[in-house]
Design a protein around this motif. Structure first.
Motif, PDB file in Angstrom:
ATOM      1  N   GLU A 112       0.855  -1.182   0.000  1.00 33.83           N
ATOM      2  CA  GLU A 112       0.000   0.000   0.000  1.00 33.83           C
ATOM      3  C   GLU A 112       0.891   1.231   0.000  1.00 33.83           C
ATOM      4  O   GLU A 112       1.712   1.419   0.900  1.00 33.83           O
ATOM      5  CB  GLU A 112      -0.914   0.010   1.223  1.00 33.83           C
ATOM      6  N   LEU A 113       0.730   2.066  -1.020  1.00 31.75           N
ATOM      7  CA  LEU A 113       1.605   3.211  -1.224  1.00 31.75           C
ATOM      8  C   LEU A 113       1.012   4.500  -0.647  1.00 31.75           C
ATOM      9  O   LEU A 113      -0.206   4.632  -0.511  1.00 31.75           O
ATOM     10  CB  LEU A 113       1.853   3.414  -2.719  1.00 31.75           C
ATOM     11  N   THR A 114       1.871   5.446  -0.349  1.00 32.50           N
ATOM     12  CA  THR A 114       1.442   6.780   0.062  1.00 32.50           C
ATOM     13  C   THR A 114       1.211   7.633  -1.182  1.00 32.50           C
ATOM     14  O   THR A 114       1.548   7.229  -2.305  1.00 32.50           O
ATOM     15  CB  THR A 114       2.513   7.460   0.925  1.00 32.50           C
ATOM     16  N   ASP A 115       0.677   8.821  -0.981  1.00 33.47           N
ATOM     17  CA  ASP A 115       0.453   9.728  -2.107  1.00 33.47           C
ATOM     18  C   ASP A 115       1.769  10.231  -2.697  1.00 33.47           C
ATOM     19  O   ASP A 115       1.805  10.723  -3.824  1.00 33.47           O
ATOM     20  CB  ASP A 115      -0.384  10.933  -1.656  1.00 33.47           C
ATOM     21  N   GLN A 116       2.866  10.122  -1.927  1.00 36.63           N
ATOM     22  CA  GLN A 116       4.161  10.624  -2.394  1.00 36.63           C
ATOM     23  C   GLN A 116       4.926   9.592  -3.226  1.00 36.63           C
ATOM     24  O   GLN A 116       5.961   9.898  -3.811  1.00 36.63           O
ATOM     25  CB  GLN A 116       5.037  11.035  -1.208  1.00 36.63           C
ATOM     26  N   ALA A 117       4.445   8.364  -3.275  1.00 37.88           N
ATOM     27  CA  ALA A 117       5.154   7.304  -3.997  1.00 37.88           C
ATOM     28  C   ALA A 117       5.148   7.576  -5.499  1.00 37.88           C
ATOM     29  O   ALA A 117       4.142   7.999  -6.068  1.00 37.88           O
ATOM     30  CB  ALA A 117       4.515   5.953  -3.703  1.00 37.88           C
ATOM     31  N   SER A 118       6.285   7.312  -6.136  1.00 31.36           N
ATOM     32  CA  SER A 118       6.419   7.515  -7.577  1.00 31.36           C
ATOM     33  C   SER A 118       6.589   6.179  -8.281  1.00 31.36           C
ATOM     34  O   SER A 118       6.783   5.139  -7.649  1.00 31.36           O
ATOM     35  CB  SER A 118       7.635   8.398  -7.869  1.00 31.36           C
ATOM     36  N   ASP A 119       6.537   6.201  -9.608  1.00 31.06           N
ATOM     37  CA  ASP A 119       6.772   4.988 -10.387  1.00 31.06           C
ATOM     38  C   ASP A 119       8.192   4.466 -10.153  1.00 31.06           C
ATOM     39  O   ASP A 119       8.432   3.259 -10.144  1.00 31.06           O
ATOM     40  CB  ASP A 119       6.548   5.262 -11.875  1.00 31.06           C
ATOM     41  N   GLU A 120       9.127   5.398  -9.958  1.00 33.25           N
ATOM     42  CA  GLU A 120      10.507   4.998  -9.674  1.00 33.25           C
ATOM     43  C   GLU A 120      10.580   4.249  -8.341  1.00 33.25           C
ATOM     44  O   GLU A 120      11.292   3.256  -8.216  1.00 33.25           O
ATOM     45  CB  GLU A 120      11.417   6.222  -9.636  1.00 33.25           C
ATOM     46  N   ASP A 121       9.818   4.733  -7.353  1.00 32.83           N
ATOM     47  CA  ASP A 121       9.776   4.043  -6.060  1.00 32.83           C
ATOM     48  C   ASP A 121       9.285   2.609  -6.230  1.00 32.83           C
ATOM     49  O   ASP A 121       9.830   1.681  -5.621  1.00 32.83           O
ATOM     50  CB  ASP A 121       8.840   4.784  -5.094  1.00 32.83           C
ATOM     51  N   LYS A 122       8.263   2.421  -7.046  1.00 32.51           N
ATOM     52  CA  LYS A 122       7.717   1.083  -7.260  1.00 32.51           C
ATOM     53  C   LYS A 122       8.800   0.135  -7.785  1.00 32.51           C
ATOM     54  O   LYS A 122       8.916  -1.006  -7.338  1.00 32.51           O
ATOM     55  CB  LYS A 122       6.557   1.123  -8.257  1.00 32.51           C
ATOM     56  N   GLY A 123       9.587   0.627  -8.755  1.00 35.15           N
ATOM     57  CA  GLY A 123      10.630  -0.211  -9.338  1.00 35.15           C
ATOM     58  C   GLY A 123      11.682  -0.606  -8.317  1.00 35.15           C
ATOM     59  O   GLY A 123      12.112  -1.769  -8.263  1.00 35.15           O
ATOM     60  N   VAL A 124      12.097   0.354  -7.489  1.00 36.86           N
ATOM     61  CA  VAL A 124      13.113   0.064  -6.473  1.00 36.86           C
ATOM     62  C   VAL A 124      12.554  -0.871  -5.407  1.00 36.86           C
ATOM     63  O   VAL A 124      13.229  -1.811  -4.968  1.00 36.86           O
ATOM     64  CB  VAL A 124      13.602   1.381  -5.822  1.00 36.86           C
ATOM     65  N   ILE A 125      11.307  -0.633  -4.984  1.00 35.24           N
ATOM     66  CA  ILE A 125      10.669  -1.500  -3.981  1.00 35.24           C
ATOM     67  C   ILE A 125      10.586  -2.932  -4.491  1.00 35.24           C
ATOM     68  O   ILE A 125      10.907  -3.889  -3.774  1.00 35.24           O
ATOM     69  CB  ILE A 125       9.258  -0.973  -3.645  1.00 35.24           C
ATOM     70  N   GLU A 126      10.177  -3.088  -5.732  1.00 34.11           N
ATOM     71  CA  GLU A 126      10.047  -4.433  -6.309  1.00 34.11           C
ATOM     72  C   GLU A 126      11.400  -5.127  -6.399  1.00 34.11           C
ATOM     73  O   GLU A 126      11.534  -6.312  -6.054  1.00 34.11           O
ATOM     74  CB  GLU A 126       9.399  -4.337  -7.694  1.00 34.11           C
ATOM     75  N   ALA A 127      12.428  -4.396  -6.831  1.00 39.20           N
ATOM     76  CA  ALA A 127      13.756  -4.990  -6.991  1.00 39.20           C
ATOM     77  C   ALA A 127      14.350  -5.415  -5.653  1.00 39.20           C
ATOM     78  O   ALA A 127      14.849  -6.548  -5.511  1.00 39.20           O
ATOM     79  CB  ALA A 127      14.687  -3.999  -7.691  1.00 39.20           C
ATOM     80  N   GLU A 128      14.283  -4.529  -4.656  1.00 37.45           N
ATOM     81  CA  GLU A 128      14.902  -4.843  -3.367  1.00 37.45           C
ATOM     82  C   GLU A 128      14.119  -5.906  -2.606  1.00 37.45           C
ATOM     83  O   GLU A 128      14.706  -6.738  -1.900  1.00 37.45           O
ATOM     84  CB  GLU A 128      15.035  -3.561  -2.543  1.00 37.45           C
ATOM     85  N   THR A 129      12.785  -5.895  -2.747  1.00 34.14           N
ATOM     86  CA  THR A 129      11.977  -6.923  -2.080  1.00 34.14           C
ATOM     87  C   THR A 129      12.213  -8.286  -2.710  1.00 34.14           C
ATOM     88  O   THR A 129      12.307  -9.298  -2.007  1.00 34.14           O
ATOM     89  CB  THR A 129      10.483  -6.556  -2.156  1.00 34.14           C
ATOM     90  N   THR A 130      12.315  -8.315  -4.031  1.00 33.25           N
ATOM     91  CA  THR A 130      12.588  -9.580  -4.729  1.00 33.25           C
ATOM     92  C   THR A 130      13.928 -10.155  -4.294  1.00 33.25           C
ATOM     93  O   THR A 130      14.065 -11.372  -4.084  1.00 33.25           O
ATOM     94  CB  THR A 130      12.580  -9.361  -6.258  1.00 33.25           C
ATOM     95  N   GLU A 131      14.923  -9.268  -4.140  1.00 33.44           N
ATOM     96  CA  GLU A 131      16.240  -9.730  -3.700  1.00 33.44           C
ATOM     97  C   GLU A 131      16.171 -10.332  -2.293  1.00 33.44           C
ATOM     98  O   GLU A 131      16.715 -11.419  -2.036  1.00 33.44           O
ATOM     99  CB  GLU A 131      17.230  -8.566  -3.716  1.00 33.44           C
ATOM    100  N   LEU A 132      15.484  -9.658  -1.383  1.00 33.22           N
ATOM    101  CA  LEU A 132      15.370 -10.169  -0.018  1.00 33.22           C
ATOM    102  C   LEU A 132      14.587 -11.479   0.016  1.00 33.22           C
ATOM    103  O   LEU A 132      14.960 -12.426   0.724  1.00 33.22           O
ATOM    104  CB  LEU A 132      14.692  -9.130   0.873  1.00 33.22           C
ATOM    105  N   LEU A 133      13.522 -11.560  -0.762  1.00 30.76           N
ATOM    106  CA  LEU A 133      12.730 -12.793  -0.814  1.00 30.76           C
ATOM    107  C   LEU A 133      13.570 -13.957  -1.323  1.00 30.76           C
ATOM    108  O   LEU A 133      13.391 -15.105  -0.894  1.00 30.76           O
ATOM    109  CB  LEU A 133      11.501 -12.596  -1.706  1.00 30.76           C
ATOM    110  N   GLY A 134      14.474 -13.666  -2.249  1.00 31.36           N
ATOM    111  CA  GLY A 134      15.361 -14.715  -2.756  1.00 31.36           C
ATOM    112  C   GLY A 134      16.241 -15.284  -1.653  1.00 31.36           C
ATOM    113  O   GLY A 134      16.433 -16.503  -1.554  1.00 31.36           O
ATOM    114  N   TYR A 135      16.743 -14.403  -0.786  1.00 29.09           N
ATOM    115  CA  TYR A 135      17.549 -14.870   0.341  1.00 29.09           C
ATOM    116  C   TYR A 135      16.724 -15.726   1.298  1.00 29.09           C
ATOM    117  O   TYR A 135      17.252 -16.614   1.972  1.00 29.09           O
ATOM    118  CB  TYR A 135      18.120 -13.673   1.116  1.00 29.09           C
TER     119      TYR A 135
END
Length: 241
Positions: A112-135
């Motif tokens: 769930e995103l805030t009103d300040q979240a950008s499309d760039e934020d989504k990309g970084v969130i997805e990348a870093e979360t995917t990396e952590l989930l892999g671990y």
């Protein structure tokens, strides 16, 4: 038009409290996703029970609401907490909360995103979360991003068609987003408008712009004052879908 609140209230009425927000799917008509915690009682029976869940599904189906449920087993609760802690720590400006469902190496992450979240934020969130989930043992991760905004109601859509007519689907989506609603996809709006066209509420001109018919004008209201039947119109709107 069904809302996230309708779905939430249906679960709460049966004593089931979803985890995180109900997520709307604008690509599918009247469709929502719900995250539920799966626990086990002293006898090893699953809670909430399949019977309870089926009763909620039937209640919503009778209202023509489609739901998909993602379960978070109590055994995977630590993984969910780890992801949530990481997101809230690193993306405080962009993330309000998150829920992670994990099964056989597959992860489904609702953010769930805030009103300040950008499309760039989504990309970084997805990348870093995917990396952590892999671990943590996940072999594949899927993401659903949402915000606290609601999809536009029937009243809001007809009202903006009245004010902006003749209006294209693209222009209508832009006006609704500026009014503070979750931005609907053009496919979703096209389905709504086509249904109303068949009911005689709107007319699609040869240039694919929409105007209200007399029936639509009466439904949307042509003026606002204390004598206008706003309550009656609001009740009628709930019957349009």
């Amino acid at each position: 038009m069904p809302s996230k609140a309708d779905v939430l209230n249906a679960f709460l009425s049966k004593g089931i409290t979803p985890l995180g927000p109900v997520v709307a799917n604008p690509e599918q008509e009247n469709a929502f996703m719900v995250f539920l915690a799966r626990a086990y009682d002293s006898n090893g029976s699953e809670q909430p029970s399949e019977r309870m869940i089926r009763s909620v599904e039937k209640m919503l189906k009778d209202q023509r609401i489609n739901i998909s449920i993602a379960f978070i087993d109590e055994k995977a609760a630590s993984l969910d907490k780890a992801i949530s802690a990481m997101l809230m720590d690193k993306f405080q400006h962009a993330v309000k909360g998150s829920v992670v469902a994990f099964d056989n190496g597959l992860a489904l992450v609702s953010v769930e995103l805030t009103d300040q979240a950008s499309d760039e934020d989504k990309g970084v969130i997805e990348a870093e979360t995917t990396e952590l989930l892999g671990y943590l043992g996940a072999t594949k991760a899927s993401f659903v991003f949402s915000n606290s905004l609601e999809l536009p109601t029937a009243t809001a859509i007809l009202g903006r068609v009245r004010k902006a007519a003749p209006v294209s689907v693209e222009e209508l989506a832009e006006r609704l987003a500026k009014a503070g609603f979750e931005e609907p996809t053009e496919a979703w709006l096209n389905r709504i408008l086509d249904r109303w066209r068949k009911k005689g509420l709107v007319y699609r001109r040869p240039d694919k712009r929409y105007i209200l018919t007399l029936k639509g004008l009466n439904a949307a209201g042509t003026r606002r004052n204390r004598n206008s039947p706003d309550v009656s119109r609001a009740l009628a709107m709930n019957r349009l879908d």
